[in-house]
Motif scaffolding. Sequence first.
Motif, mmCIF file in Angstrom:
data_model
loop_
_atom_site.group_PDB
_atom_site.id
_atom_site.type_symbol
_atom_site.label_atom_id
_atom_site.label_comp_id
_atom_site.label_asym_id
_atom_site.label_seq_id
_atom_site.Cartn_x
_atom_site.Cartn_y
_atom_site.Cartn_z
ATOM 1 N N ALA A 126 32.078 -4.558 -41.437
ATOM 2 C CA ALA A 126 31.290 -3.327 -41.349
ATOM 3 C C ALA A 126 29.850 -3.544 -41.801
ATOM 4 O O ALA A 126 28.938 -2.834 -41.371
ATOM 5 N N ALA A 127 29.677 -4.563 -42.661
ATOM 6 C CA ALA A 127 28.330 -4.861 -43.159
ATOM 7 C C ALA A 127 27.615 -5.919 -42.323
ATOM 8 O O ALA A 127 26.525 -6.364 -42.687
ATOM 9 N N GLY A 128 28.264 -6.361 -41.227
ATOM 10 C CA GLY A 128 27.598 -7.291 -40.326
ATOM 11 C C GLY A 128 28.251 -8.636 -40.143
ATOM 12 O O GLY A 128 27.810 -9.445 -39.322
ATOM 13 N N ALA A 129 29.302 -8.929 -40.889
ATOM 14 C CA ALA A 129 29.998 -10.213 -40.749
ATOM 15 C C ALA A 129 30.826 -10.241 -39.465
ATOM 16 O O ALA A 129 31.141 -9.194 -38.878
ATOM 17 N N ARG A 130 31.188 -11.445 -39.029
ATOM 18 C CA ARG A 130 32.001 -11.602 -37.823
ATOM 19 C C ARG A 130 33.200 -12.494 -38.116
ATOM 20 O O ARG A 130 33.046 -13.561 -38.733
ATOM 21 N N VAL A 131 34.384 -12.069 -37.693
ATOM 22 C CA VAL A 131 35.595 -12.883 -37.802
ATOM 23 C C VAL A 131 35.704 -13.735 -36.544
ATOM 24 O O VAL A 131 35.794 -13.223 -35.435
ATOM 25 N N LEU A 132 35.702 -15.049 -36.708
ATOM 26 C CA LEU A 132 35.760 -15.968 -35.571
ATOM 27 C C LEU A 132 37.159 -16.527 -35.336
ATOM 28 O O LEU A 132 37.443 -17.024 -34.249
ATOM 29 N N GLN A 133 37.996 -16.474 -36.361
ATOM 30 C CA GLN A 133 39.351 -17.006 -36.217
ATOM 31 C C GLN A 133 40.254 -16.335 -37.231
ATOM 32 O O GLN A 133 39.877 -16.145 -38.384
ATOM 33 N N GLY A 134 41.464 -15.981 -36.784
ATOM 34 C CA GLY A 134 42.456 -15.421 -37.697
ATOM 35 C C GLY A 134 42.182 -13.978 -38.046
ATOM 36 O O GLY A 134 41.603 -13.214 -37.273
ATOM 37 N N GLY A 135 42.608 -13.603 -39.252
ATOM 38 C CA GLY A 135 42.360 -12.254 -39.747
ATOM 39 C C GLY A 135 43.489 -11.282 -39.542
ATOM 40 O O GLY A 135 43.471 -10.179 -40.087
ATOM 41 N N ARG A 136 44.495 -11.669 -38.741
ATOM 42 C CA ARG A 136 45.593 -10.736 -38.487
ATOM 43 C C ARG A 136 46.590 -10.771 -39.638
ATOM 44 O O ARG A 136 46.888 -11.830 -40.185
ATOM 45 N N ARG A 137 47.127 -9.598 -39.947
ATOM 46 C CA ARG A 137 48.088 -9.460 -41.046
ATOM 47 C C ARG A 137 49.399 -8.911 -40.541
ATOM 48 O O ARG A 137 49.443 -8.025 -39.696
ATOM 49 N N GLY A 164 52.775 -7.790 -42.748
ATOM 50 C CA GLY A 164 53.410 -7.756 -44.061
ATOM 51 C C GLY A 164 52.552 -8.502 -45.067
ATOM 52 O O GLY A 164 51.355 -8.242 -45.218
ATOM 53 N N ALA A 165 53.156 -9.468 -45.761
ATOM 54 C CA ALA A 165 52.419 -10.270 -46.741
ATOM 55 C C ALA A 165 51.787 -11.513 -46.125
ATOM 56 O O ALA A 165 51.156 -12.295 -46.838
ATOM 57 N N LEU A 166 51.973 -11.697 -44.815
ATOM 58 C CA LEU A 166 51.341 -12.815 -44.117
ATOM 59 C C LEU A 166 49.923 -12.431 -43.696
ATOM 60 O O LEU A 166 49.712 -11.374 -43.100
ATOM 61 N N LEU A 167 48.981 -13.295 -44.004
ATOM 62 C CA LEU A 167 47.611 -13.116 -43.537
ATOM 63 C C LEU A 167 47.145 -14.443 -42.963
ATOM 64 O O LEU A 167 47.173 -15.471 -43.644
ATOM 65 N N GLU A 168 46.732 -14.416 -41.704
ATOM 66 C CA GLU A 168 46.302 -15.650 -41.065
ATOM 67 C C GLU A 168 45.072 -16.237 -41.766
ATOM 68 O O GLU A 168 44.195 -15.487 -42.215
ATOM 69 N N PRO A 169 44.990 -17.562 -41.837
ATOM 70 C CA PRO A 169 43.742 -18.181 -42.298
ATOM 71 C C PRO A 169 42.573 -17.669 -41.472
ATOM 72 O O PRO A 169 42.652 -17.602 -40.240
ATOM 73 N N THR A 170 41.509 -17.290 -42.151
ATOM 74 C CA THR A 170 40.464 -16.490 -41.518
ATOM 75 C C THR A 170 39.090 -17.101 -41.746
ATOM 76 O O THR A 170 38.694 -17.342 -42.887
ATOM 77 N N VAL A 171 38.369 -17.341 -40.656
ATOM 78 C CA VAL A 171 36.986 -17.818 -40.723
ATOM 79 C C VAL A 171 36.061 -16.636 -40.470
ATOM 80 O O VAL A 171 36.174 -15.953 -39.444
ATOM 81 N N ILE A 172 35.149 -16.380 -41.399
ATOM 82 C CA ILE A 172 34.206 -15.263 -41.290
ATOM 83 C C ILE A 172 32.793 -15.810 -41.461
ATOM 84 O O ILE A 172 32.534 -16.606 -42.374
#
Length: 480
Positions: free
Chosen positions: A348-359, A361-369
């Motif tokens: 919301a502040a301007g960052a971009r997710v390029l990979q991952g980010g999906r959740r 339950g307690a699983l959260l994909e490795p995320t590149v921002i």
Amino acid sequence: MIETLVSGSALALTGYIAGEPVQSGEKLVVKSPYDDRVAGTVTLAGREHTEAAITAALKGGAKLSRYDRFAILDKTRQLLEARKEEFAQLITAESGLCLRETRYEVGRARDVLHFAALEALKDDGQIFSCDISPQGKARKIFTLREPLQLAVAITPFNHPLNQVAHKIAPAIASGTPVILKPSEKTPLTAIRLAELLYEAGLPHYMLSVLLGPTKEVAEVLVKDPRVELVSFTGSVAVGKHIAQEAGYKKVILELGGNDPLIILEDADMELAVTLAAEGAYRNSGQRCTAVKRILVQESIHDEFVQRLVERTKEYVCGDPAHADTRVGTVIDEPAAIYLEDVVKKAVAAGARVLQGGRREGALLEPTVIVDVPRDAQMVVQESFGPLAPVMKVKDLEDAIQLANSTAFGLSSGIVTRDMEKAIYAVKHLRMGTVNINEVPGYRIENSPFGGVKDSGLGIKEGVIEAMKCFTYVKTFSLPW
């Protein structure tokens, strides 16, 4: 030892008061963060059990020689080696960490026991001649280390075996009785380790393990004036509360980290990508020394990001019990939701997710921002999960200023081929550790470890330093 079946293959365990099982009608149910399966239950303690554990430790028993302490710790190491897969699977069951990580953790804990056993055999006493000044005498002053009468260890969820070993083993090597209060989220492994120590011949007064309501267990232990040391690893808020409540006693606080990995334009790119991915994603990112900010010199930023995105795709996120999984869950679903939320705020502040980010339950994909603002919550505060926020820096000075800008000062890493810049970083990063061409968290189990600012009091852990904390120095002198 207690071992019965609950819900098929779950363990039914209990806390211990100097080797005696806690008797109460209250049970803690420990569930897997991955599928909510019951991993085990633990019989809970109350205030009367806490008082009994303190009394038993202070009453004491047979004193252990240096060789006794060595033999007990070494025997425990051998028992752990024989049951390493059982322990790895238990850590996975209660924490959601993948087997790759839990097998590695068992290996680290074996090292802790090994180094503590060896240190138990050493005498670090000193000798001072007294005739070295005009006011001196024909005497010698000798020093030796005496154990404390009682220590309390409070451990976190993220390393259910190794964090416990790092507190119990140095205490035993020093001859100091200890009462352990492990995390309610991952207590099963801690209790199993205590049982190994009893099996290895540890006198029961030397160790108790208690879980129960905070006001009846942890607060009683922290405030009791008969306790001479409280060693705590966990959150900043709880650590500072302990410091306020502990009173006149030693306090060791190992708290959070917001650890930067600085990548300069002369870096080995393959090494930089490997360190960034391993540092950010191992242990599901749940390490106080995990890479939490990746500060990349702007001239190589785009190439680095492209390669990090491709590397991140290799980190399979899923069932922690599957051999192919490289990233399991975080500790529970609320923790994953929090991480998901800080990513959304950054976007919301301007960052971009390029990979991952999906959740899920307690699983959260490795995320590149990328394009993460320098004041974003996810990089100002500690984000305890598999997030890899990449931030541009102009040069080394800019990187150091940004690295030092948070309330934390635990560990850091810098990737460069330039030794002058590496040395400059060592001198100017206000961190407990600065690793050159390595992840911030690299260490061995007997090397000093700890941070400054909100990362801790500057008192170091690691087997050798911890043993100093679990003892006091006595001096005596003789005519000579």
